[in-house]
Write a protein that holds these residues in place. Structure first.
Motif, mmCIF file in Angstrom:
data_model
loop_
_atom_site.group_PDB
_atom_site.id
_atom_site.type_symbol
_atom_site.label_atom_id
_atom_site.label_comp_id
_atom_site.label_asym_id
_atom_site.label_seq_id
_atom_site.Cartn_x
_atom_site.Cartn_y
_atom_site.Cartn_z
ATOM 1 N N LEU A 177 0.817 -1.201 0.000
ATOM 2 C CA LEU A 177 0.000 0.000 0.000
ATOM 3 C C LEU A 177 0.859 1.263 0.000
ATOM 4 C CD1 LEU A 177 -2.807 -1.037 2.507
ATOM 5 C CD2 LEU A 177 -3.163 -0.340 0.148
ATOM 6 N N LEU A 178 1.912 1.280 0.801
ATOM 7 C CA LEU A 178 2.781 2.451 0.848
ATOM 8 C C LEU A 178 3.552 2.619 -0.452
ATOM 9 C CD1 LEU A 178 4.179 2.350 4.497
ATOM 10 C CD2 LEU A 178 2.289 3.688 3.583
ATOM 11 N N LEU A 179 3.997 1.511 -1.034
ATOM 12 C CA LEU A 179 4.726 1.600 -2.297
ATOM 13 C C LEU A 179 3.837 2.147 -3.407
ATOM 14 C CD1 LEU A 179 7.210 1.006 -4.063
ATOM 15 C CD2 LEU A 179 6.320 -1.320 -4.361
ATOM 16 N N PHE A 180 2.696 1.508 -3.637
ATOM 17 C CA PHE A 180 1.811 1.940 -4.719
ATOM 18 C C PHE A 180 1.178 3.293 -4.409
ATOM 19 C CE2 PHE A 180 1.102 -2.835 -5.490
ATOM 20 C CZ PHE A 180 2.233 -2.894 -6.286
ATOM 21 N N GLY A 181 0.818 3.512 -3.146
ATOM 22 C CA GLY A 181 0.186 4.779 -2.782
ATOM 23 C C GLY A 181 1.115 5.962 -2.925
ATOM 24 N N TYR A 229 -6.747 -6.655 0.452
ATOM 25 C CA TYR A 229 -6.506 -5.499 1.314
ATOM 26 C C TYR A 229 -5.940 -4.327 0.519
ATOM 27 C CZ TYR A 229 -7.368 -8.094 5.638
ATOM 28 O OH TYR A 229 -7.955 -8.798 6.670
ATOM 29 N N VAL A 230 -5.021 -4.612 -0.384
ATOM 30 C CA VAL A 230 -4.437 -3.544 -1.191
ATOM 31 C C VAL A 230 -5.512 -2.886 -2.047
ATOM 32 C CG1 VAL A 230 -2.823 -3.034 -3.060
ATOM 33 C CG2 VAL A 230 -2.128 -4.541 -1.192
ATOM 34 N N ALA A 231 -6.365 -3.690 -2.673
ATOM 35 C CA ALA A 231 -7.428 -3.129 -3.503
ATOM 36 C C ALA A 231 -8.425 -2.321 -2.680
ATOM 37 C CB ALA A 231 -8.152 -4.258 -4.243
ATOM 38 N N GLN A 232 -8.709 -2.755 -1.469
ATOM 39 C CA GLN A 232 -9.709 -2.084 -0.647
ATOM 40 C C GLN A 232 -9.201 -0.768 -0.078
ATOM 41 O OE1 GLN A 232 -12.821 -2.678 -0.219
ATOM 42 N NE2 GLN A 232 -13.274 -1.265 1.440
ATOM 43 N N PHE A 233 -7.945 -0.727 0.370
ATOM 44 C CA PHE A 233 -7.441 0.442 1.082
ATOM 45 C C PHE A 233 -6.510 1.313 0.254
ATOM 46 C CE2 PHE A 233 -8.050 -2.850 4.483
ATOM 47 C CZ PHE A 233 -9.227 -2.301 4.972
ATOM 48 N N LEU A 234 -6.232 0.942 -0.995
ATOM 49 C CA LEU A 234 -5.348 1.753 -1.829
ATOM 50 C C LEU A 234 -5.938 3.124 -2.155
ATOM 51 C CD1 LEU A 234 -2.642 1.863 -3.252
ATOM 52 C CD2 LEU A 234 -3.702 0.807 -5.253
ATOM 53 N N PRO A 235 -7.234 3.257 -2.463
ATOM 54 C CA PRO A 235 -7.760 4.616 -2.714
ATOM 55 C C PRO A 235 -7.544 5.568 -1.545
ATOM 56 C CG PRO A 235 -9.316 2.973 -3.483
ATOM 57 C CD PRO A 235 -8.255 2.227 -2.730
ATOM 58 N N PHE A 236 -7.726 5.089 -0.335
ATOM 59 C CA PHE A 236 -7.483 5.927 0.847
ATOM 60 C C PHE A 236 -6.021 6.349 0.920
ATOM 61 C CE2 PHE A 236 -5.965 5.954 5.268
ATOM 62 C CZ PHE A 236 -6.702 7.003 5.781
ATOM 63 N N THR A 237 -5.116 5.410 0.675
ATOM 64 C CA THR A 237 -3.688 5.718 0.720
ATOM 65 C C THR A 237 -3.304 6.709 -0.369
ATOM 66 O OG1 THR A 237 -3.320 3.465 1.532
ATOM 67 C CG2 THR A 237 -1.397 4.681 0.768
ATOM 68 N N ILE A 238 -3.814 6.501 -1.578
ATOM 69 C CA ILE A 238 -3.511 7.419 -2.681
ATOM 70 C C ILE A 238 -4.035 8.815 -2.376
ATOM 71 C CG2 ILE A 238 -4.036 7.932 -5.098
ATOM 72 C CD1 ILE A 238 -3.992 4.951 -5.654
ATOM 73 N N PHE A 239 -5.226 8.891 -1.832
ATOM 74 C CA PHE A 239 -5.811 10.199 -1.527
ATOM 75 C C PHE A 239 -4.945 10.980 -0.537
ATOM 76 C CE2 PHE A 239 -8.524 12.546 1.502
ATOM 77 C CZ PHE A 239 -8.912 13.579 0.675
ATOM 78 N N LEU A 240 -4.528 10.329 0.555
ATOM 79 C CA LEU A 240 -3.726 11.032 1.557
ATOM 80 C C LEU A 240 -2.338 11.379 1.029
ATOM 81 C CD1 LEU A 240 -4.594 9.325 4.962
ATOM 82 C CD2 LEU A 240 -5.511 11.401 3.946
ATOM 83 N N LEU A 288 4.529 7.373 7.314
ATOM 84 C CA LEU A 288 4.416 6.742 8.622
ATOM 85 C C LEU A 288 2.983 6.801 9.142
ATOM 86 C CD1 LEU A 288 5.813 5.370 10.983
ATOM 87 C CD2 LEU A 288 6.377 7.619 11.895
ATOM 88 N N SER A 289 2.353 7.956 9.015
ATOM 89 C CA SER A 289 0.984 8.095 9.491
ATOM 90 C C SER A 289 0.024 7.221 8.692
ATOM 91 C CB SER A 289 0.546 9.565 9.397
ATOM 92 O OG SER A 289 1.352 10.378 10.222
ATOM 93 N N VAL A 290 0.149 7.258 7.365
ATOM 94 C CA VAL A 290 -0.736 6.457 6.521
ATOM 95 C C VAL A 290 -0.477 4.970 6.746
ATOM 96 C CG1 VAL A 290 -1.362 5.923 4.136
ATOM 97 C CG2 VAL A 290 -0.935 8.275 4.808
ATOM 98 N N GLY A 291 0.789 4.592 6.917
ATOM 99 C CA GLY A 291 1.111 3.191 7.160
ATOM 100 C C GLY A 291 0.480 2.672 8.440
ATOM 101 N N ILE A 292 0.483 3.484 9.483
ATOM 102 C CA ILE A 292 -0.127 3.062 10.746
ATOM 103 C C ILE A 292 -1.643 2.921 10.582
ATOM 104 C CG2 ILE A 292 -0.574 3.769 13.124
ATOM 105 C CD1 ILE A 292 2.185 5.073 13.117
#
Length: 275
Positions: A83-87, A144-155, A195-199
């Motif tokens: 998630l952090l890599l792609f985001g 999990y990556v598919a579900q939470f990637l939009p949130f990670t990309i947005f932040l 760090l914040s998004v990863g947590i």
């Protein structure tokens, strides 16, 4: 001065109520975990007579909590890294690189945040079954990556937009490729947000029950949260043992927060005030 003091009390009172509402469920769960079954039936809200850890041992040994814990740690670690890599890569591209359709792609990621998982649950299960990824750890990680990637990309996009484009332009002039700018400039500057998004992503993946229950039907591959729900089914009349399982699942999250609370606050403040 009196008006200022009353103003502070008016601000402190709702914050104290919010803090109490947050802490009380954990205290109640810990108190129930220390009780015997008889104590809980007689009065579930009273304090435990003594500190008893037998229930925690029973919950740990009864359904293979150690295996479930290892499953959760492995799946959450792999999911957060991806998630952090792609985001971060998508956030860098959408915020700093000029290409046609970037605004539309960002809006698509934003729109994906409003789609409940229940809407895509059946299609996801069909796709995973057709691909042979049901009851496999890679399948759960991809879900999990598919579900939470939009949130990670947005932040990450929102954070990288606060970085002046002149920094990227100067790095390109110095001879850095797009990958070089991402690796040498954007990743170090984005460390607080990462760090914040990863947590947050780790908490989302760790606390998930629905996706793991859907894609991991066998008992051997269950995650810790799904294992706790199975504990409730096995010991339906033994609430202290179930509360002990909930407490075991909550301890890693509490440890992460206690050790990284300053980094979480710094990351959120950096994303809000930078630039």
């Amino acid at each position: 001065m009196s008006h200022l003091r009353w103003g502070r009390w008016l601000l402190a009172l709702p914050m104290a109520v919010l803090a109490l509402a947050t802490v009380y469920p954990l205290v109640f769960t810990a108190n129930v975990a220390m009780k015997t079954r008889r104590e809980y039936v007689l009065d579930r809200f009273s304090l435990a007579d003594a500190l008893r850890f037998e229930n925690i041992g029973a919950a740990w040994n009864s359904v293979g909590m150690a295996r479930y814990l290892a499953n959760s740690v492995g799946v959450v670690t792999a999911s957060v890294l991806l998630l952090l890599l792609f985001g971060s890569m998508a956030g860098f591209a959408l915020s700093q690189l000029r290409f046609r359709g970037s605004s539309v792609l960002f809006l698509c990621c934003l729109a994906a945040l409003f789609v409940p998982f229940q809407v895509i649950m059946v299609p996801l299960a069909r796709v995973m079954a057709d691909a042979g990824l049901v009851d496999t750890y890679p399948g759960l990680v991809l879900a999990y990556v598919a579900q939470f990637l939009p949130f990670t990309i947005f932040l990450m996009t929102s954070y990288y937009k606060t970085i002046p484009t002149e920094i990227v332009d100067a790095a390109r002039i110095d001879g850095n490729s797009v990958y070089g700018v991402y690796r040498r400039i954007m990743l170090p500057l984005g460390t607080p947000a990462l760090l914040s998004v990863g947590i947050l992503d780790a908490l989302f993946c760790w606390n998930d029950v629905l996706i793991a229950l859907l894609l991991m039907p066998s008992a051997e591959h269950r995650t810790l949260m799904v294992g706790v729900t199975s504990l409730r089914g096995q010991y339906s009349d033994d609430i202290p043992t179930f509360a002990s399982g909930v407490l075991i699942a909550a301890v890693p999250v509490l440890v992460i927060y206690l050790f990284l609370q300053r980094q979480i606050a710094d990351g959120v403040a950096a994303g809000a005030t930078k630039g």
